[in-house]
Structure formats: structure tokens, C-alpha cells
Write an enzyme that holds these catalytic residues in place. Structure first.
Site, PDB file in Angstrom:
ATOM      1  N   ASP A  39      31.526  27.066 -11.792  1.00  0.00           N
ATOM      2  CA  ASP A  39      32.353  26.043 -11.676  1.00  0.00           C
ATOM      3  C   ASP A  39      32.960  26.438 -10.029  1.00  0.00           C
ATOM      4  O   ASP A  39      31.506  26.854  -9.033  1.00  0.00           O
ATOM      5  CB  ASP A  39      33.192  27.730 -12.299  1.00  0.00           C
ATOM      6  CG  ASP A  39      34.682  27.685 -12.451  1.00  0.00           C
ATOM      7  OD1 ASP A  39      34.716  26.532 -12.481  1.00  0.00           O
ATOM      8  OD2 ASP A  39      35.622  29.139 -12.497  1.00  0.00           O
ATOM      9  N   GLY A  42      35.362  21.106  -8.740  1.00  0.00           N
ATOM     10  CA  GLY A  42      36.443  19.972  -8.696  1.00  0.00           C
ATOM     11  C   GLY A  42      37.174  20.626  -6.777  1.00  0.00           C
ATOM     12  O   GLY A  42      37.010  19.630  -6.225  1.00  0.00           O
ATOM     13  N   TRP A  44      34.830  22.050  -4.541  1.00  0.00           N
ATOM     14  CA  TRP A  44      33.796  22.100  -3.552  1.00  0.00           C
ATOM     15  C   TRP A  44      34.381  20.049  -3.106  1.00  0.00           C
ATOM     16  O   TRP A  44      34.173  20.504  -1.644  1.00  0.00           O
ATOM     17  CB  TRP A  44      32.807  22.275  -4.226  1.00  0.00           C
ATOM     18  CG  TRP A  44      31.492  20.844  -3.160  1.00  0.00           C
ATOM     19  CD1 TRP A  44      30.877  22.604  -2.314  1.00  0.00           C
ATOM     20  CD2 TRP A  44      31.178  20.366  -2.833  1.00  0.00           C
ATOM     21  NE1 TRP A  44      29.688  21.737  -1.797  1.00  0.00           N
ATOM     22  CE2 TRP A  44      30.025  20.076  -1.789  1.00  0.00           C
ATOM     23  CE3 TRP A  44      31.484  19.562  -3.179  1.00  0.00           C
ATOM     24  CZ2 TRP A  44      29.139  19.317  -1.075  1.00  0.00           C
ATOM     25  CZ3 TRP A  44      31.134  17.981  -2.260  1.00  0.00           C
ATOM     26  CH2 TRP A  44      29.614  18.163  -1.857  1.00  0.00           C
ATOM     27  N   HIS A  56      30.883  17.032  -9.091  1.00  0.00           N
ATOM     28  CA  HIS A  56      29.927  16.830 -10.754  1.00  0.00           C
ATOM     29  C   HIS A  56      28.784  16.941 -10.160  1.00  0.00           C
ATOM     30  O   HIS A  56      27.420  17.356 -10.846  1.00  0.00           O
ATOM     31  CB  HIS A  56      30.232  16.356 -11.340  1.00  0.00           C
ATOM     32  CG  HIS A  56      31.859  17.096 -11.864  1.00  0.00           C
ATOM     33  ND1 HIS A  56      31.795  18.800 -12.465  1.00  0.00           N
ATOM     34  CD2 HIS A  56      33.434  16.222 -12.024  1.00  0.00           C
ATOM     35  CE1 HIS A  56      33.665  19.064 -12.257  1.00  0.00           C
ATOM     36  NE2 HIS A  56      34.259  17.378 -13.108  1.00  0.00           N
ATOM     37  N   SER A  84      33.346  21.939 -21.728  1.00  0.00           N
ATOM     38  CA  SER A  84      33.887  23.043 -23.030  1.00  0.00           C
ATOM     39  C   SER A  84      34.099  21.920 -24.047  1.00  0.00           C
ATOM     40  O   SER A  84      34.500  21.190 -23.660  1.00  0.00           O
ATOM     41  CB  SER A  84      35.012  24.528 -22.540  1.00  0.00           C
ATOM     42  OG  SER A  84      35.991  23.582 -21.367  1.00  0.00           O
ATOM     43  N   GLU A  86      37.485  22.640 -24.662  1.00  0.00           N
ATOM     44  CA  GLU A  86      38.935  22.063 -23.766  1.00  0.00           C
ATOM     45  C   GLU A  86      39.034  21.811 -22.652  1.00  0.00           C
ATOM     46  O   GLU A  86      39.941  21.278 -22.084  1.00  0.00           O
ATOM     47  CB  GLU A  86      39.334  23.812 -23.678  1.00  0.00           C
ATOM     48  CG  GLU A  86      39.615  25.273 -24.339  1.00  0.00           C
ATOM     49  CD  GLU A  86      38.689  25.680 -24.637  1.00  0.00           C
ATOM     50  OE1 GLU A  86      38.646  25.928 -26.052  1.00  0.00           O
ATOM     51  OE2 GLU A  86      36.868  26.023 -24.100  1.00  0.00           O
ATOM     52  N   ARG A  90      40.675  17.104 -19.329  1.00  0.00           N
ATOM     53  CA  ARG A  90      40.653  16.838 -18.301  1.00  0.00           C
ATOM     54  C   ARG A  90      41.170  14.863 -17.464  1.00  0.00           C
ATOM     55  O   ARG A  90      41.106  14.621 -19.121  1.00  0.00           O
ATOM     56  CB  ARG A  90      39.383  16.870 -17.489  1.00  0.00           C
ATOM     57  CG  ARG A  90      39.460  18.033 -17.371  1.00  0.00           C
ATOM     58  CD  ARG A  90      38.288  18.825 -16.618  1.00  0.00           C
ATOM     59  NE  ARG A  90      37.156  20.127 -16.447  1.00  0.00           N
ATOM     60  CZ  ARG A  90      36.725  20.612 -15.919  1.00  0.00           C
ATOM     61  NH1 ARG A  90      36.330  19.726 -14.825  1.00  0.00           N
ATOM     62  NH2 ARG A  90      36.452  22.483 -15.594  1.00  0.00           N
ATOM     63  N   LEU A 150      10.325  28.003 -19.542  1.00  0.00           N
ATOM     64  CA  LEU A 150      11.694  28.189 -19.674  1.00  0.00           C
ATOM     65  C   LEU A 150      12.281  26.952 -20.901  1.00  0.00           C
ATOM     66  O   LEU A 150      12.364  25.746 -21.415  1.00  0.00           O
ATOM     67  CB  LEU A 150      12.053  28.423 -18.583  1.00  0.00           C
ATOM     68  CG  LEU A 150      13.481  27.474 -18.086  1.00  0.00           C
ATOM     69  CD1 LEU A 150      13.987  29.291 -17.821  1.00  0.00           C
ATOM     70  CD2 LEU A 150      13.794  27.237 -16.731  1.00  0.00           C
ATOM     71  N   GLU A 226      24.981  41.676 -18.100  1.00  0.00           N
ATOM     72  CA  GLU A 226      25.761  42.616 -16.794  1.00  0.00           C
ATOM     73  C   GLU A 226      26.229  41.124 -16.795  1.00  0.00           C
ATOM     74  O   GLU A 226      25.675  40.016 -16.395  1.00  0.00           O
ATOM     75  CB  GLU A 226      24.380  43.005 -16.142  1.00  0.00           C
ATOM     76  CG  GLU A 226      23.045  44.036 -16.350  1.00  0.00           C
ATOM     77  CD  GLU A 226      24.683  45.082 -16.887  1.00  0.00           C
ATOM     78  OE1 GLU A 226      25.313  45.489 -15.610  1.00  0.00           O
ATOM     79  OE2 GLU A 226      24.183  45.803 -17.803  1.00  0.00           O
TER      80      GLU A 226
END
Length: 259
Positions: A39, A42, A44, A56, A84, A86, A90, A150, A226
């Protein structure tokens, strides 16, 4: 000349400190699965009077850096919340740019991922993605499918509530068709119907930019993770921040409801 020497010494010292910190952290168990809500791109850009897409683009560079360090630390899975369900709300130009990023990122980084034995995966709804975005993702998945290092898991067009509803419908359908009995239904079985069925639940969630919420991300899977929050905006998130998060995880006692 002297400025160049000072810069070289500073970079060399930073590199040495990073190596020392990595070795220190690797002496204790590291989280097997780290999930990150990336997050602040924008904000930044706004702080620098730049268009949001510049944030981005800068954030994409951080993904590369954090993936490499995660692999180096021995983290087994890294799930990144890239887009996402949602985020379609944008502005169109921002969404269009975000949909081009997988092509740009994977186009340049894929050979390195293959070399480092990283396996690319994706969770989310593929049918709504532009064909060029989907092609880039599927090529990376196919080209790295035999890697066993990974797991770099992109949450792209992903929403946890929709995922849980879809899993519930699938369980219900299998129950109605006789595949499942009522006694079969438990947490383990339900988890197997989720998009993350082939991954361990995250041990550690990181969210950048100072926001303290989950934003419809892995609501089921994060039940006992966590959490580590930082005010640092994602494009400014560096190796040392990841090490701090992992070290904080190592200093916590996980009881999973016990004592």
C-alpha cells in the site's frame, strides 16, 4: 573523486550490514509464508507531484527486491496483494496501467525468477483480466512450474469475501450431489476449497503505508497470522524493513488460542 569514494564506502558498509542481519535472522525460524498488502504507491507519487502510475512503477521495483530477499531468507511462499476485486473502481487510466504491469514486470524479471528457482502462482479471478495480463501471468506460471523454491503468489483481481462465498457454494453443491457428508465438513475441508488450498496459511502479514486494516485480503487464511504494520510507503519499503518484520515475528509467541 572524494564524493565517489565516500559513496562507495557507504554502499559497501550498507551491504555488509545487510548480510550480517540476514545471517542473524536465519539462525532462528523464519515465517514459512509471508503475505504483503503493498500500500502507498499513490501517496508516494503525490508527495513528489508525480502521476499515481509513477508510484505503481516504483513499487514494481520493490517487488523484485523483496522477492529476492525472501528467497535468500528461506521463506517458502510470498503472497503479494497486487490488485483487489474493488480496485476496478479506480480511474480507467490507472487500472489500464496496473493491468500492463505484470507484462512489464514478468517480461524483465522472469529469467531471474527461473534462475533463482522461484515458482510463480496466482490467486484471483482470471476471467475478468485483460488477455495480455492473463497471458503474461500464465506464461510465468508455466515457465516456472517445475521450480521448487520460493512460491511467488500474486493475488490479482482477488477478493476474500467472494472467495469464501464461492467456496461455500462449492461445498454445498458437493454435499447436495453426495460427494460430501455433513460430518466431512470442517475447517480443513473448507480450506481445501479456497484458492490457497495448495499453500500453508500465512505466518506473517505485512501492510505498508500506515493503514491498519485487511481490505478484503485472505480473511479466512489470516485468522492466526502475526500482523506487522509500518508507516513506510511501499515504494520506500526496503530490505531492512522486511528484516525488521521477520525479526518482530521471531520475537512473538504464537499460541493459536492456547497458553
Amino acid at each position: 573523486m572524494f564524493n565517489k569514494i565516500r559513496l562507495w564506502k557507504k554502499q559497501n558498509n550498507n551491504s555488509s550490514t545487510l548480510r550480517d542481519n540476514i545471517e542473524k535472522i536465519k539462525k532462528m525460524p523464519v515465517p514459512e509464508h509471508v503475505a504483503i498488502i503493498m500500500d502507498g504507491n499513490g501517496r508516494w507519487a503525490k508527495k513528489r507531484a508525480l502521476p499515481r502510475v509513477a508510484g505503481h512503477h516504483e513499487g514494481m521495483k520493490v517487488v523484485r527486491k523483496i522477492t529476492k530477499l525472501s528467497n535468500m531468507l528461506g521463506i517458502k511462499a510470498l503472497t503479494l496483494y497486487a490488485f483487489s476485486t474493488e480496485n476496478w473502481k479506480r480511474p480507467k487510466n490507472e487500472v489500464d496501467y496496473l493491468m500492463k504491469l505484470p507484462e512489464e514486470f514478468l517480461g524483465s524479471f522472469l529469467p531471474e525468477l527461473i534462475e533463482e528457482n522461484v515458482q510463480v502462482r496466482m490467486i484471483g479471478y482470471k476471467d475478468q483480466l485483460p488477455i495480455h495480463t492473463l497471458n503474461a501471468i500464465e506464461k510465468a506460471i508455466d515457465d516456472t512450474k517445475n521450480n521448487d523454491g520460493l512460491v511467488l503468489n500474486f493475488a490479482l483481481n482477488y477478493g476474500s469475501r467472494a472467495e469464501i462465498i464461492d467456496a461455500t457454494v462449492q461445498v454445498l453443491n458437493d454435499y447436495k450431489s453426495g460427494i460430501l457428508n455433513e460430518s466431512d465438513i470442517n475447517e480443513e475441508l473448507f480450506s481445501s476449497y479456497l484458492m490457497t488450498s495448495n499453500l500453508k496459511d500465512p505466518d506473517l502479514l505485512i501492510r505498508t503505508s500506515g493503514e491498519i486494516r485487511l481490505s478484503n485480503f485472505m480473511l479466512w487464511q489470516l485468522a492466526y497470522s502475526e500482523f506487522w504494520f509500518t508507516d513506510v510507503l511501499w515504494p520506500d519499503f526496503g530490505e531492512q524493513h522486511l528484516l525488521e518484520a521477520v525479526e518482530a515475528f521471531q520475537n512473538r509467541q504464537r499460541r493459536f488460542g492456547g497458553v
